[in-house]
Design a protein around this motif. Structure first.
Motif, mmCIF file in Angstrom:
data_model
loop_
_atom_site.group_PDB
_atom_site.id
_atom_site.type_symbol
_atom_site.label_atom_id
_atom_site.label_comp_id
_atom_site.label_asym_id
_atom_site.label_seq_id
_atom_site.Cartn_x
_atom_site.Cartn_y
_atom_site.Cartn_z
ATOM 1 N N PHE A 1 0.843 -1.185 0.000
ATOM 2 C CA PHE A 1 0.000 0.000 0.000
ATOM 3 C C PHE A 1 0.883 1.242 0.000
ATOM 4 O O PHE A 1 1.997 1.232 0.514
ATOM 5 N N ASP A 2 0.379 2.314 -0.592
ATOM 6 C CA ASP A 2 1.117 3.565 -0.573
ATOM 7 C C ASP A 2 1.269 4.055 0.865
ATOM 8 O O ASP A 2 0.338 3.952 1.676
ATOM 9 N N ALA A 3 2.429 4.594 1.163
ATOM 10 C CA ALA A 3 2.652 5.175 2.489
ATOM 11 C C ALA A 3 1.914 6.507 2.572
ATOM 12 O O ALA A 3 2.074 7.377 1.715
ATOM 13 N N ILE A 4 1.076 6.652 3.573
ATOM 14 C CA ILE A 4 0.280 7.858 3.740
ATOM 15 C C ILE A 4 1.030 8.787 4.679
ATOM 16 O O ILE A 4 1.110 8.546 5.889
ATOM 17 N N ASP A 5 1.618 9.844 4.115
ATOM 18 C CA ASP A 5 2.488 10.711 4.897
ATOM 19 C C ASP A 5 1.913 12.114 5.042
ATOM 20 O O ASP A 5 2.648 13.099 5.165
ATOM 21 N N THR A 6 0.600 12.225 5.031
ATOM 22 C CA THR A 6 -0.050 13.526 5.166
ATOM 23 C C THR A 6 -0.479 13.750 6.608
ATOM 24 O O THR A 6 -0.462 12.826 7.430
ATOM 25 N N GLY A 7 -0.877 14.967 6.908
ATOM 26 C CA GLY A 7 -1.360 15.278 8.245
ATOM 27 C C GLY A 7 -2.750 14.708 8.473
ATOM 28 O O GLY A 7 -3.364 14.144 7.570
ATOM 29 N N PRO A 8 -3.280 14.829 9.689
ATOM 30 C CA PRO A 8 -4.613 14.302 9.983
ATOM 31 C C PRO A 8 -5.663 14.949 9.092
ATOM 32 O O PRO A 8 -5.773 16.180 9.037
ATOM 33 N N PRO A 9 -6.436 14.150 8.346
ATOM 34 C CA PRO A 9 -7.443 14.724 7.459
ATOM 35 C C PRO A 9 -8.760 14.980 8.195
ATOM 36 O O PRO A 9 -9.038 14.376 9.225
ATOM 37 N N LYS A 10 -9.549 15.868 7.647
ATOM 38 C CA LYS A 10 -10.911 16.045 8.162
ATOM 39 C C LYS A 10 -11.878 15.071 7.491
ATOM 40 O O LYS A 10 -12.903 14.712 8.056
ATOM 41 N N VAL A 11 -11.533 14.676 6.257
ATOM 42 C CA VAL A 11 -12.409 13.803 5.476
ATOM 43 C C VAL A 11 -11.579 12.677 4.879
ATOM 44 O O VAL A 11 -10.441 12.898 4.450
ATOM 45 N N ILE A 12 -12.151 11.469 4.868
ATOM 46 C CA ILE A 12 -11.566 10.331 4.162
ATOM 47 C C ILE A 12 -12.546 9.913 3.067
ATOM 48 O O ILE A 12 -13.739 9.721 3.335
ATOM 49 N N ILE A 13 -12.037 9.796 1.842
ATOM 50 C CA ILE A 13 -12.874 9.372 0.714
ATOM 51 C C ILE A 13 -12.468 7.960 0.329
ATOM 52 O O ILE A 13 -11.304 7.711 -0.017
ATOM 53 N N ALA A 14 -13.407 7.033 0.382
ATOM 54 C CA ALA A 14 -13.147 5.646 -0.006
ATOM 55 C C ALA A 14 -13.695 5.416 -1.405
ATOM 56 O O ALA A 14 -14.899 5.375 -1.619
ATOM 57 N N GLN B 1 -12.051 24.192 -1.227
ATOM 58 C CA GLN B 1 -12.357 24.793 0.074
ATOM 59 C C GLN B 1 -11.191 24.680 1.057
ATOM 60 O O GLN B 1 -11.320 25.055 2.217
ATOM 61 N N ARG B 2 -10.056 24.126 0.574
ATOM 62 C CA ARG B 2 -8.864 23.934 1.403
ATOM 63 C C ARG B 2 -9.161 23.073 2.632
ATOM 64 O O ARG B 2 -8.643 23.324 3.727
ATOM 65 N N ILE B 3 -9.995 22.074 2.448
ATOM 66 C CA ILE B 3 -10.303 21.124 3.518
ATOM 67 C C ILE B 3 -9.421 19.897 3.321
ATOM 68 O O ILE B 3 -9.495 19.244 2.275
ATOM 69 N N PRO B 4 -8.570 19.557 4.276
ATOM 70 C CA PRO B 4 -7.663 18.413 4.100
ATOM 71 C C PRO B 4 -8.424 17.092 4.056
ATOM 72 O O PRO B 4 -9.329 16.847 4.859
ATOM 73 N N PHE B 5 -8.064 16.259 3.079
ATOM 74 C CA PHE B 5 -8.708 14.955 2.951
ATOM 75 C C PHE B 5 -7.701 13.937 2.449
ATOM 76 O O PHE B 5 -6.641 14.288 1.917
ATOM 77 N N VAL B 6 -8.046 12.670 2.635
ATOM 78 C CA VAL B 6 -7.266 11.559 2.109
ATOM 79 C C VAL B 6 -8.209 10.682 1.301
ATOM 80 O O VAL B 6 -9.279 10.307 1.789
ATOM 81 N N ALA B 7 -7.844 10.372 0.048
ATOM 82 C CA ALA B 7 -8.651 9.498 -0.802
ATOM 83 C C ALA B 7 -7.943 8.161 -0.956
ATOM 84 O O ALA B 7 -6.732 8.114 -1.192
#
Length: 609
Positions: free
Chosen positions: A396-409, A425-431
């Motif tokens: 799996f890709d290493a997820i090296d971002t900060g804590p997200p507000k939203v996770i998109i599956a 909207q500059r809202i941090p998310f991880v997809a």
């Protein structure tokens, strides 16, 4: 030929079509192959039920003329301009490189003349539009990246077929061409100008006059007159009839009568084009396949290998397709095409290509077309197996971002839209996306917050810091995968709010059962918008139409919640649907009373102010 023989011949053709074409379609081999097989069976090399191959060929060639007219109707200048990069970029390169390489092979290895090599190279460079588009439609891949590129290449090939067909008589009779060059050129230019000017200023008033009669048969006859008249005029001018039909179609491509013309021509085109393929099958030299199987097999393999090898780098580097999509493009377009039959037959009649060579190439093209569905299916199976094996072994890709507000599956159509708005909207998310192809495709457009991985695995969700997120957006396309992820998130991260995509009403019921309060039904809201637009076009005010639609939405949301409790009792479920319809009708009737309507209009005015 007497009436009895005419009826018998027509009956044989129709029975052969009715049996062979549906059988070929059921086996997913395409209708063109069905027509070819029908021609083989009823022709002289088969059962010998039809022996007048010349008469059949003469009639059936009009099907090719109609096909070119319909292709011209589809090619409006606006559409060509939008697709110019793919059509005149990749399409032009494919036709040129394939023509040169295949023509050079014929010149060097078969000892053909330069003119014959040019015609054969050009004809073999063309792929089957009928096969390609049908396979894309059956596999629901016409909208994919490689599907759009395949369509663009086929479009240019159809365009390239016109000058190729027109070049055959010129190359076959160079001396006559030079002897009467000035007169021939002037005559050709005059005819083309007459068609262009007449088509632009005469055809539309004619169709407008005919449309006022509101007689379908007159409109159909007019369409056939335009096609046949233009083709005849071109033939008188010494130009290919197919070029005339194509020009007539292009002149009417932007006309308001285009769709009516296409629907009127389509039945004749389909039947006569099928008759053309049957005539090709009837004239196929089957004894050659029995006497020289290695020759035919060698030609087929050489054709598929050369065109496939040239298509892959074009798709990969020129069009920017992924490796897998470039391979799919090569498998789809490596075969020969139906226009090659037209070109080779005309070249044989003009004495440009020997009959033995034409027979061998026609047979090889037919076999390559027959192998195309199997080749596409085999490539898809290999790629799917490789994707599964690669996905199970790939880290799996290493997820090296900060804590997200939203996770998109899932980062398909719906996930991408959510992600674009969040980013704006500059809202941090991880997809998270489990498809390697989707990840590679999306990253080309700068999706830096997208990571490869299976969102149904709890360790990946923990790595994405799902425990620190606020919202979990579930857009996975597969309902079973969707439900499995929802259940996992509910169990492992109970404080995470879930927004879940629902494929249909039954899927929404199961999501409600998992405690997801408001599943988003993927076609529901777009249907409501279509309903609102329909009401407005029928004369209702925008405010009133919006009110009707909003009331229905609230009513159906309540019904969805109610029916979710009745899933185990089919009788009560049906009864609730019937009662809900009556309640909705009563609600609308109550709203239609003068007092209620006055209050609603008053509220609408206040809202607008």
């Amino acid at each position: 030929m007497g009436n009895h023989e005419t009826l018998q011949t027509a009956l044989i053709f129709l029975v052969a079509i009715v049996i062979a074409v549906p059988l070929s379609a059921r086996l997913k081999l395409g209708s063109v192959l069905g027509y070819l097989l029908a021609g083989v069976v009823i022709g002289p090399a088969g059962c010998g039920w039809i022996t007048d191959t010349e008469g059949v060929s003469t009639i059936s060639e009009f099907g090719v003329v109609l096909m070119l007219f319909v292709i011209g109707l589809e090619l409006s200048p606006r559409r060509l301009w939008v697709m110019r990069r793919y059509v005149f970029g990749t399409g032009l390169l494919q036709v040129l490189t394939s023509s040169v390489v295949l023509g050079a092979c014929g010149y060097v290895f078969a000892g053909l003349s330069a003119a014959a090599s040019a015609i054969i190279g050009g004809s073999l460079a063309l792929s089957s539009t009928a096969f390609g588009l049908q396979i894309l439609a059956e596999r629901k891949e016409a909208g994919s990246a490689y599907g759009r590129q395949a369509f663009a290449i086929l479009l240019f090939q159809d365009l390239a077929a016109i000058p190729l067909i027109a070049a055959v008589p010129l190359l076959a009779d160079n001396t006559a061409l030079h002897a009467q060059h000035p007169a021939s050129v002037m005559k050709t230019v005059a005819v083309i100008l007459a068609v262009v000017v007449g088509g632009r200023y005469l055809l539309r008033p004619v169709f407008r006059f005919v449309a006022r009669s509101r007689q379908v048969e007159v409109s159909t006859a007019t369409a056939l007159v335009v096609v046949m008249g233009t083709a005849w005029l071109m033939e008188v001018g010494g130009v290919s009839t197919t070029l005339g039909a194509f020009l007539a179609g292009m002149l009417l491509a932007d006309s308001e009568y285009r769709h009516e013309l296409e629907s009127n021509i389509e039945p004749f085109k389909g039947l006569l084009l099928g008759l053309f393929f049957i005539s090709v099958g009837m004239t196929m030299n089957l004894p050659l396949l029995l006497h020289s199987p290695l020759l035919i097999l060698g030609l087929v393999l050489a054709l598929l290998a050369v065109k496939g090898a040239l298509l892959w780098p074009l798709g990969r580097w020129i069009s920017g397709l992924s490796r897998t999509d470039a391979l799919r493009l090569s498998a789809l377009l490596a075969c020969g095409g139906e226009f090659a039959f037209v070109v080779l037959r005309q070249a044989t009649e003009q004495g440009l290509v020997e009959t033995a060579i034409s027979d061998a190439l026609t047979l090889a093209i037919t076999v390559s077309m027959a192998l195309t569905p199997l080749l596409v299916l085999g490539v898809a199976m290999v790629l799917n197996r490789a994707a599964r094996d690669g996905g199970s072994h790939r880290e799996f890709d290493a997820i090296d971002t900060g804590p997200p507000k939203v996770i998109i599956a899932g980062f398909g159509r719906m996930g991408q839209i959510v992600g674009r708005v969040l980013r704006a909207q500059r809202i941090p998310f991880v997809a998270l996306e489990s498809s390697v192809d989707q990840v590679e495709s999306s990253r080309r457009f700068g999706s830096v917050d997208l990571y490869f991985g299976d969102p149904s695995r709890v360790e990946l969700l923990r790595a994405a810091q799902a425990d620190k997120a606020e919202v979990f957006v579930l857009t996975a396309d597969d309902p079973e995968v969707n439900l499995r992820i929802a259940e996992l998130v509910r169990r492992e991260f109970p404080n995470l709010k879930i927004v879940a995509r629902a494929r249909n009403r039954q899927h929404a019921f199961r999501l409600l059962d998992l405690g997801i309060a408001q599943p988003v039904r993927e076609t529901f809201y777009s249907s409501l918008k279509m309903t609102r637009q329909t009401l407005e076009l029928l004369g209702l005010s925008p405010a009133y139409a919006a009110d009707r639609v909003e009331r229905f939405r609230r009513h159906d949301d309540q019904l969805l919640q109610t029916q979710a409790q009745l899933l185990d009792d089919e009788g009560k479920l049906v009864q609730s649907a019937q009662e809900a319809l009556v309640d909705l009708q009563d609600l609308f009737e109550a709203d239609a009373e003068p007092r209620a309507e006055h209050e609603r209009e008053k509220m609408a005015v206040q809202g607008e102010s």
